[in-house]
Design a protein around this motif. Sequence first.
Motif, PDB file in Angstrom:
ATOM      1  N   SER A  69      -1.576   4.287   8.644  1.00 14.41           N
ATOM      2  CA  SER A  69      -2.725   3.432   8.327  1.00 14.41           C
ATOM      3  C   SER A  69      -3.847   3.578   9.347  1.00 14.41           C
ATOM      4  CB  SER A  69      -2.274   1.978   8.207  1.00 14.41           C
ATOM      5  OG  SER A  69      -1.536   1.604   9.357  1.00 14.41           O
TER       6      SER A  69
ATOM      7  N   THR B 272       0.846  -1.198   0.000  1.00 14.72           N
ATOM      8  CA  THR B 272       0.000   0.000   0.000  1.00 14.72           C
ATOM      9  C   THR B 272       0.881   1.247   0.000  1.00 14.72           C
ATOM     10  OG1 THR B 272      -0.103  -0.049   2.415  1.00 14.72           O
ATOM     11  CG2 THR B 272      -1.874  -1.173   1.236  1.00 14.72           C
TER      12      THR B 272
ATOM     13  N   VAL C 273      -6.541   3.178   1.422  1.00 12.34           N
ATOM     14  CA  VAL C 273      -6.370   1.765   1.066  1.00 12.34           C
ATOM     15  C   VAL C 273      -7.693   1.043   0.834  1.00 12.34           C
ATOM     16  CG1 VAL C 273      -5.472  -0.445   1.889  1.00 12.34           C
ATOM     17  CG2 VAL C 273      -4.144   1.642   2.229  1.00 12.34           C
ATOM     18  N   ARG C 274      -8.734   1.456   1.534  1.00 13.05           N
ATOM     19  CA  ARG C 274      -9.962   0.647   1.529  1.00 13.05           C
ATOM     20  C   ARG C 274     -11.183   1.539   1.277  1.00 13.05           C
ATOM     21  NH1 ARG C 274     -10.815  -4.617   3.454  1.00 13.05           N
ATOM     22  NH2 ARG C 274      -8.674  -4.817   4.144  1.00 13.05           N
TER      23      ARG C 274
ATOM     24  N   ASN D 253     -15.909  -0.335  -7.707  1.00 15.58           N
ATOM     25  CA  ASN D 253     -14.991  -1.356  -7.212  1.00 15.58           C
ATOM     26  C   ASN D 253     -13.908  -1.681  -8.242  1.00 15.58           C
ATOM     27  OD1 ASN D 253     -16.338  -2.048  -4.544  1.00 15.58           O
ATOM     28  ND2 ASN D 253     -18.046  -2.222  -5.962  1.00 15.58           N
TER      29      ASN D 253
ATOM     30  N   GLY E 279     -11.169  -5.443  -6.026  1.00 13.83           N
ATOM     31  CA  GLY E 279     -10.526  -4.375  -5.267  1.00 13.83           C
ATOM     32  C   GLY E 279     -10.096  -3.200  -6.105  1.00 13.83           C
TER      33      GLY E 279
ATOM     34  N   GLY F 123     -14.331   1.697   1.214  1.00 12.91           N
ATOM     35  CA  GLY F 123     -15.475   0.861   1.571  1.00 12.91           C
ATOM     36  C   GLY F 123     -16.837   1.442   1.214  1.00 12.91           C
TER      37      GLY F 123
ATOM     38  N   THR G 155      -5.265  -1.208  -3.808  1.00 17.06           N
ATOM     39  CA  THR G 155      -6.309  -1.021  -2.805  1.00 17.06           C
ATOM     40  C   THR G 155      -6.863  -2.393  -2.431  1.00 17.06           C
ATOM     41  OG1 THR G 155      -7.720  -0.553  -4.693  1.00 17.06           O
ATOM     42  CG2 THR G 155      -7.092   1.300  -3.330  1.00 17.06           C
ATOM     43  N   SER G 156      -7.463  -2.487  -1.266  1.00 20.88           N
ATOM     44  CA  SER G 156      -8.014  -3.759  -0.814  1.00 20.88           C
ATOM     45  C   SER G 156      -9.492  -3.836  -1.163  1.00 20.88           C
ATOM     46  CB  SER G 156      -7.871  -3.886   0.695  1.00 20.88           C
ATOM     47  OG  SER G 156      -6.508  -3.875   1.042  1.00 20.88           O
TER      48      SER G 156
ATOM     49  N   ALA H   9     -13.163  -3.932  -0.803  1.00 19.84           N
ATOM     50  CA  ALA H   9     -13.920  -3.448   0.355  1.00 19.84           C
ATOM     51  C   ALA H   9     -15.421  -3.494   0.094  1.00 19.84           C
ATOM     52  CB  ALA H   9     -13.481  -2.031   0.707  1.00 19.84           C
TER      53      ALA H   9
END
Lengths: 456, 430
Positions: B94, B87, B102-103, B110, B149, B105, B141-142, B144
Amino acid sequence: MRKSIKTIAAGTLAIALAACSTTGQTDTKSASSAPAKTETPFPSTYTPYPGAPTALVNATIFDGKGGRIDNGTVFFSGGKIVSIGGPDTPVPADIAVFDGTGKFVTPGIIDIHSHLGDYPTPSVQAHSDGNEATSPTTPEVWAEHSVWPQDPGFTRALANGGVTSLQILPGSANLMGGRSATLKNVPARTVQGMKFPDAPYGFKMACGENPKRVYGGRGRMPSTRMGNFAVNRQTWLDAKAYDGKKRDLAKETLKGVLDGEILVHNHCYRADEMALVLDMAKEMGYKVSAFHHAVEAYKIGDLLRENDVCSAIWADWYGFKMESYDGILENAAFLQREDACVVIHSDDANGIQRLNQEAAKAQAAGKRVGIDISDAQVIRWITLNPAKAMGIDGMTGSLEAGKMADVVLWNGDPLSVYSRPEKVWIDGALMFDAMDRKRRPVSDFELGQPGEGDVK
Amino acid sequence: MKRALTLAASVLALAAAPAAAQDFVITNATLATGDGSEPIERGVVVVDDGKVAYAGPQAGAGAFETDTVYDVAGAWVTPGLVATVTTLGLADVSGVSESNDVRPGSSPFNAALDVAPAINPSSQHILVHRAAGITRAATVTSPAGSIFGGQGAIIDLGADGQPVTRAKAFQVVAFGEGGARLAGGSRVATYVAFANALREAQDFGRGRWDAESAMLTRADAEALGPVVAGEQALYVSVERASDIRSVLGLKRDFPRLDLVLVGASEGWLVAREIAAAGVPVIADGLDDLPNSFEELASTQSNVGRLAKAGVKVAINAATMENPRNLNQYAGNLVALARVPGADGLSWGQAFAAISSVPASISGLGGKAGVLAPGAMGDVVIWDGDPLEVGSVPTKVFIDGVEQPLDNHQTRLRDRYRELDESRLPEAFDW
């Protein structure tokens, strides 16, 4: 089958007790610790597994106190270190002798900050037993009541990390998280079977971001750092007023801290905040044994030395939360330069397998800025210093005659990434042997599962 | 090409940052080229115009004209490390959500998410990891909001304003327990979500996508087109052996998928099937605990066993505390070679697992993570064996440009070398 195991266990007990009496070790367990033990409602039932008189010869030995012996000998028998010295050290005939040529010997590694058993793997919600996050102060909870002895993490810490003793702490959601448990890293059916005999209890406290985030997030006190201190101080004042007439689990623990019988382990990152905690401790009349996660300890090494407080730290964790933003690689070296007590800790089921490597990283960072710390001194960061902060340094943490035979034979320099424990003894019993696949512990949970008995 | 270099040089000059790409020669190196071979003594590296012109034994080096010669007196010289699945550049801290990208959500998007414009080359994490010898990274990115991702980028860690080497380099998708959670609480749902998304992407490509009946946003359907066509790699997070088999089986319905497995803790149990499928793995280097029920068989021997079976395997930076521990992880895999019953790597293989192999998986085969003619001039000179704990770079070059190694940490280090408060406050000493 079950019956025969019990018989063997009973036999083991008898052998171990006999071994104790023959080596005259009864004096290690001082009379003063006896009454405390009778008051303990969950007493240790730990007894060493059977061992044989053993000598390790021709090895490079780090004794854990800062000493180094080249071409050295360690001889242990009856669960205790009998002698340690150079090549002339006498060793009885007819005992197990291991040639340590090219190998290294250290005391068993000690992790002062672990959550093994309280946050075991598999880390599913049903296993989340490390934080009683329902009130900002929970001095009444005891980590040992959450420990699952079958956590496979214990076995990895033994095999890859040479960890022989460890302190299990409650988590850091709360200002006062409860009592810790000090364990011997042996397979056992019960937590009592792992409890380090006569180890004092620790008391987990946390300052800074965690308590205020957890409780502030629920719209209740504390939501600020000043709230953290207010709740702490009032809780201490209430404890001091406790007359002991009606049993109160929380106040019994706090009283134990104020009486100096329970050692404070305070999660605290920032230098300014550690200084405030030290003043609070003076005001209330207790002592901080160690600051854990002390990322900024290097800024106040002088203050920490003057207050005789250990800093339990990672080698290089930084920047994952605001209070870790000033983490630097030289933290341990700068503390050592000030003659403050350094402990390398893990707080992690993976990191506990490599405390030796973490210590080596911290050493190298110091060397680059002209602070040369000997290998033997660096080993002390993961042996005698954590033992001291946990109050067990009279029994383990260094290779000295009369101490527990908690010993690691490494297949190379323990401060090199290329080395691993070859054999690990706990109280003189060979608990891990890389050369013998039957000396590789497998927890109940892993039986019949994919990967059972693998080298891991 | 020349023009690009000139341009880069003028940007650097404006920023008063490091010197522009130079021609230089490194001699007397303990040279690891990153290609899996063992280190060689008295090696020479020649960098010309920001690219490697030669790397190998002194005997093979021809004549080369330059003003800059570094005689490193036996020091280790390697290509820059390549950290994959990081990341880096997406968060300052973080745990500080305001600084953390990173996320995403709550985003309605997406698969369409693209990290490239969000990368901050001034992030302290980039500075710290540059000083640790990492010169290229895959940043992601993760997942979420769905199993997808978004699109990761290959970045360099250079001290300039242009961090992106390759945008939209790959798409990320979660299978296993993580994918199940995102798809509706069951692995069963993951497969339907995946197939449906890829079919909508195919429809989009054929001009048959219909907003009314679609479940994906228009942007997501469009973004997955290159995935179905095999033009963009698909990084699949997956751990359990049975899940790995099912993921490999996705190619039956979508034959052009360019799969990369990420995690694969139980990969060793199906190593031959992975090898036969020709799918590379970005494996968790030292995971050896049953962290979840999909990782019961995890072992530090996973990477060694995958390599032995012929799988192309890199070490995943995502599961370590910091990507700068990559070399420590690789060193541990070398250590395993001395443990009876364990499977480790040779030194050369271990170093390749954090240099040329992740570069190759990232689409930079022969260009990064390796010192060979034509490769980018990402070169690191070390103060010790780069796989040994505590070793750090003494010089780092990216694209032939020497990089500054200072950062917030080194400044704090210098400030607190002494705790002397007898003069002006430390706050005035900077």
